[in-house]
Design a protein around this motif. Sequence first.
Motif, PDB file in Angstrom:
ATOM      1  N   ALA A   1       0.830  -1.185   0.000  1.00  9.68           N
ATOM      2  CA  ALA A   1       0.000   0.000   0.000  1.00  9.68           C
ATOM      3  C   ALA A   1       0.872   1.245   0.000  1.00  9.68           C
ATOM      4  CB  ALA A   1      -0.897  -0.003   1.228  1.00  9.68           C
ATOM      5  N   VAL A   2       0.518   2.224  -0.799  1.00  5.12           N
ATOM      6  CA  VAL A   2       1.259   3.469  -0.874  1.00  5.12           C
ATOM      7  C   VAL A   2       0.322   4.575  -0.434  1.00  5.12           C
ATOM      8  CG1 VAL A   2       2.428   5.069  -2.412  1.00  5.12           C
ATOM      9  CG2 VAL A   2       2.645   2.623  -2.778  1.00  5.12           C
ATOM     10  N   ASP A   3       0.797   5.427   0.448  1.00  4.22           N
ATOM     11  CA  ASP A   3      -0.054   6.473   0.979  1.00  4.22           C
ATOM     12  C   ASP A   3       0.819   7.562   1.559  1.00  4.22           C
ATOM     13  OD1 ASP A   3      -2.326   7.791   1.688  1.00  4.22           O
ATOM     14  OD2 ASP A   3      -2.905   6.427   3.278  1.00  4.22           O
ATOM     15  N   LEU A   4       0.255   8.724   1.745  1.00  2.00           N
ATOM     16  CA  LEU A   4       0.920   9.753   2.529  1.00  2.00           C
ATOM     17  C   LEU A   4       0.581   9.492   3.979  1.00  2.00           C
ATOM     18  CD1 LEU A   4       0.276  13.014   0.503  1.00  2.00           C
ATOM     19  CD2 LEU A   4       2.357  11.679   0.663  1.00  2.00           C
ATOM     20  N   LEU A   5       1.570   9.463   4.816  1.00  2.00           N
ATOM     21  CA  LEU A   5       1.338   9.148   6.217  1.00  2.00           C
ATOM     22  C   LEU A   5       0.818  10.375   6.947  1.00  2.00           C
ATOM     23  CD1 LEU A   5       2.737   6.313   7.241  1.00  2.00           C
ATOM     24  CD2 LEU A   5       3.409   7.846   9.032  1.00  2.00           C
ATOM     25  N   PRO A   6      -0.318  10.295   7.630  1.00  4.82           N
ATOM     26  CA  PRO A   6      -0.808  11.431   8.389  1.00  4.82           C
ATOM     27  C   PRO A   6       0.220  11.822   9.455  1.00  4.82           C
ATOM     28  CG  PRO A   6      -2.478   9.719   8.242  1.00  4.82           C
ATOM     29  CD  PRO A   6      -1.202   9.147   7.709  1.00  4.82           C
ATOM     30  N   GLY A   7       0.513  13.108   9.540  1.00  2.00           N
ATOM     31  CA  GLY A   7       1.447  13.584  10.547  1.00  2.00           C
ATOM     32  C   GLY A   7       2.903  13.425  10.160  1.00  2.00           C
ATOM     33  N   ALA A   8       3.181  12.819   8.995  1.00  2.00           N
ATOM     34  CA  ALA A   8       4.562  12.655   8.545  1.00  2.00           C
ATOM     35  C   ALA A   8       5.052  13.976   7.970  1.00  2.00           C
ATOM     36  CB  ALA A   8       4.641  11.561   7.491  1.00  2.00           C
ATOM     37  N   ALA A   9       6.354  14.067   7.776  1.00  2.00           N
ATOM     38  CA  ALA A   9       6.930  15.269   7.195  1.00  2.00           C
ATOM     39  C   ALA A   9       6.300  15.524   5.827  1.00  2.00           C
ATOM     40  CB  ALA A   9       8.438  15.102   7.071  1.00  2.00           C
ATOM     41  N   ALA A  10       6.129  16.798   5.493  1.00  5.78           N
ATOM     42  CA  ALA A  10       5.494  17.169   4.236  1.00  5.78           C
ATOM     43  C   ALA A  10       6.252  16.585   3.051  1.00  5.78           C
ATOM     44  CB  ALA A  10       5.439  18.686   4.120  1.00  5.78           C
ATOM     45  N   GLY A  11       5.497  16.076   2.087  1.00  4.07           N
ATOM     46  CA  GLY A  11       6.082  15.589   0.860  1.00  4.07           C
ATOM     47  C   GLY A  11       6.723  14.225   0.950  1.00  4.07           C
ATOM     48  N   ARG A  12       6.499  13.500   2.013  1.00  2.00           N
ATOM     49  CA  ARG A  12       7.072  12.161   2.156  1.00  2.00           C
ATOM     50  C   ARG A  12       6.051  11.118   1.727  1.00  2.00           C
ATOM     51  NH1 ARG A  12      10.935  15.176   2.497  1.00  2.00           N
ATOM     52  NH2 ARG A  12      12.573  14.974   4.046  1.00  2.00           N
ATOM     53  N   VAL A  13       6.555   9.977   1.261  1.00  2.00           N
ATOM     54  CA  VAL A  13       5.718   8.863   0.845  1.00  2.00           C
ATOM     55  C   VAL A  13       5.929   7.736   1.835  1.00  2.00           C
ATOM     56  CG1 VAL A  13       5.281   7.173  -0.975  1.00  2.00           C
ATOM     57  CG2 VAL A  13       5.936   9.508  -1.573  1.00  2.00           C
ATOM     58  N   ALA A  14       4.849   7.129   2.283  1.00  2.00           N
ATOM     59  CA  ALA A  14       4.948   6.010   3.220  1.00  2.00           C
ATOM     60  C   ALA A  14       4.388   4.768   2.555  1.00  2.00           C
ATOM     61  CB  ALA A  14       4.179   6.316   4.493  1.00  2.00           C
TER      62      ALA A  14
ATOM     63  N   GLN B   1      16.604   7.954   5.927  1.00  2.00           N
ATOM     64  CA  GLN B   1      17.669   7.443   6.783  1.00  2.00           C
ATOM     65  C   GLN B   1      17.356   7.636   8.261  1.00  2.00           C
ATOM     66  OE1 GLN B   1      21.337   9.201   5.470  1.00  2.00           O
ATOM     67  NE2 GLN B   1      21.176   8.288   3.445  1.00  2.00           N
ATOM     68  N   ILE B   2      16.370   8.502   8.538  1.00  2.00           N
ATOM     69  CA  ILE B   2      15.993   8.803   9.922  1.00  2.00           C
ATOM     70  C   ILE B   2      14.486   8.599  10.061  1.00  2.00           C
ATOM     71  CG2 ILE B   2      15.918  10.588  11.712  1.00  2.00           C
ATOM     72  CD1 ILE B   2      18.405  11.814  10.411  1.00  2.00           C
ATOM     73  N   THR B   3      14.064   7.903  11.104  1.00  2.00           N
ATOM     74  CA  THR B   3      12.636   7.653  11.323  1.00  2.00           C
ATOM     75  C   THR B   3      11.940   8.932  11.754  1.00  2.00           C
ATOM     76  OG1 THR B   3      12.851   7.107  13.661  1.00  2.00           O
ATOM     77  CG2 THR B   3      13.152   5.292  12.074  1.00  2.00           C
ATOM     78  N   ALA B   4      10.601   8.892  11.738  1.00  2.00           N
ATOM     79  CA  ALA B   4       9.815  10.045  12.180  1.00  2.00           C
ATOM     80  C   ALA B   4      10.115  10.396  13.634  1.00  2.00           C
ATOM     81  CB  ALA B   4       8.325   9.761  11.999  1.00  2.00           C
ATOM     82  N   GLY B   5      10.542   9.402  14.411  1.00  2.00           N
ATOM     83  CA  GLY B   5      10.891   9.619  15.811  1.00  2.00           C
ATOM     84  C   GLY B   5      12.322  10.102  16.022  1.00  2.00           C
ATOM     85  N   GLY B   6      13.086  10.281  14.915  1.00  2.00           N
ATOM     86  CA  GLY B   6      14.432  10.811  15.017  1.00  2.00           C
ATOM     87  C   GLY B   6      15.525   9.771  15.177  1.00  2.00           C
ATOM     88  N   ILE B   7      15.198   8.498  14.998  1.00  2.00           N
ATOM     89  CA  ILE B   7      16.194   7.443  15.139  1.00  2.00           C
ATOM     90  C   ILE B   7      16.884   7.220  13.797  1.00  2.00           C
ATOM     91  CG2 ILE B   7      16.558   4.991  15.633  1.00  2.00           C
ATOM     92  CD1 ILE B   7      14.057   5.206  17.471  1.00  2.00           C
ATOM     93  N   GLU B   8      18.219   7.234  13.795  1.00  2.00           N
ATOM     94  CA  GLU B   8      18.974   7.001  12.572  1.00  2.00           C
ATOM     95  C   GLU B   8      19.015   5.499  12.288  1.00  2.00           C
ATOM     96  OE1 GLU B   8      23.287   7.970  10.560  1.00  2.00           O
ATOM     97  OE2 GLU B   8      22.701   8.977  12.417  1.00  2.00           O
ATOM     98  N   LEU B   9      18.619   5.143  11.079  1.00  2.00           N
ATOM     99  CA  LEU B   9      18.588   3.736  10.681  1.00  2.00           C
ATOM    100  C   LEU B   9      19.978   3.276  10.250  1.00  2.00           C
ATOM    101  CD1 LEU B   9      15.310   3.811   8.582  1.00  2.00           C
ATOM    102  CD2 LEU B   9      15.603   2.843  10.855  1.00  2.00           C
ATOM    103  N   PRO B  10      20.337   2.028  10.547  1.00  2.00           N
ATOM    104  CA  PRO B  10      21.616   1.485  10.091  1.00  2.00           C
ATOM    105  C   PRO B  10      21.663   1.437   8.559  1.00  2.00           C
ATOM    106  CG  PRO B  10      20.599   0.023  11.701  1.00  2.00           C
ATOM    107  CD  PRO B  10      19.585   1.074  11.363  1.00  2.00           C
ATOM    108  N   PRO B  11      22.857   1.557   7.972  1.00  2.00           N
ATOM    109  CA  PRO B  11      22.973   1.550   6.504  1.00  2.00           C
ATOM    110  C   PRO B  11      22.368   0.322   5.829  1.00  2.00           C
ATOM    111  CG  PRO B  11      25.044   2.220   7.501  1.00  2.00           C
ATOM    112  CD  PRO B  11      24.136   1.796   8.623  1.00  2.00           C
ATOM    113  N   ASP B  12      22.466  -0.850   6.461  1.00  2.00           N
ATOM    114  CA  ASP B  12      21.904  -2.048   5.826  1.00  2.00           C
ATOM    115  C   ASP B  12      20.374  -1.980   5.763  1.00  2.00           C
ATOM    116  OD1 ASP B  12      21.959  -2.420   8.680  1.00  2.00           O
ATOM    117  OD2 ASP B  12      21.513  -4.538   8.377  1.00  2.00           O
ATOM    118  N   VAL B  13      19.743  -1.369   6.760  1.00  2.00           N
ATOM    119  CA  VAL B  13      18.283  -1.216   6.751  1.00  2.00           C
ATOM    120  C   VAL B  13      17.879  -0.216   5.673  1.00  2.00           C
ATOM    121  CG1 VAL B  13      16.276  -0.439   8.079  1.00  2.00           C
ATOM    122  CG2 VAL B  13      18.024  -1.854   9.169  1.00  2.00           C
TER     123      VAL B  13
END
Length: 135
Positions: free
Chosen positions: A1-14, A49-61
Amino acid sequence: AVDLLPGAAAGRVATTLAMYVPAAFDGTNRSGFEPLGARVIVLPDVAEQITAGGIELPPDVVARNAMAAETGVLVAVGPDSFHRMTRKPLVGERVVIERYTGQLQRGLDGQVYRLCEARAIGAIAPAISNGETKQ
């Protein structure tokens, strides 16, 4: 499913997997590739590379999420693509593609493109501008 996430940063695709930044395309195929037959070139959206909560994802993820991108911009179309369709996607339109489809190729401009069969495009996606979808 492709959608704009409510409350996500503007212009992002979830998608069900991750958040993506829409691919930037100026209308010119800068990949250096010209698809043959019924193949297309899609510039996939870029995995966050960074989640909505501010956590930096590892490069492999981030790399796994990039390979699983389900949306992007149609950059080039082979001469035998979309012959049986009444509504054909146009170069520059956002499209929904099958997850993990095709081959990832680094273009002459340094961006990663997906070379895949035209049938891997399942839908034309709404355009995204400033966090709002356009019909």
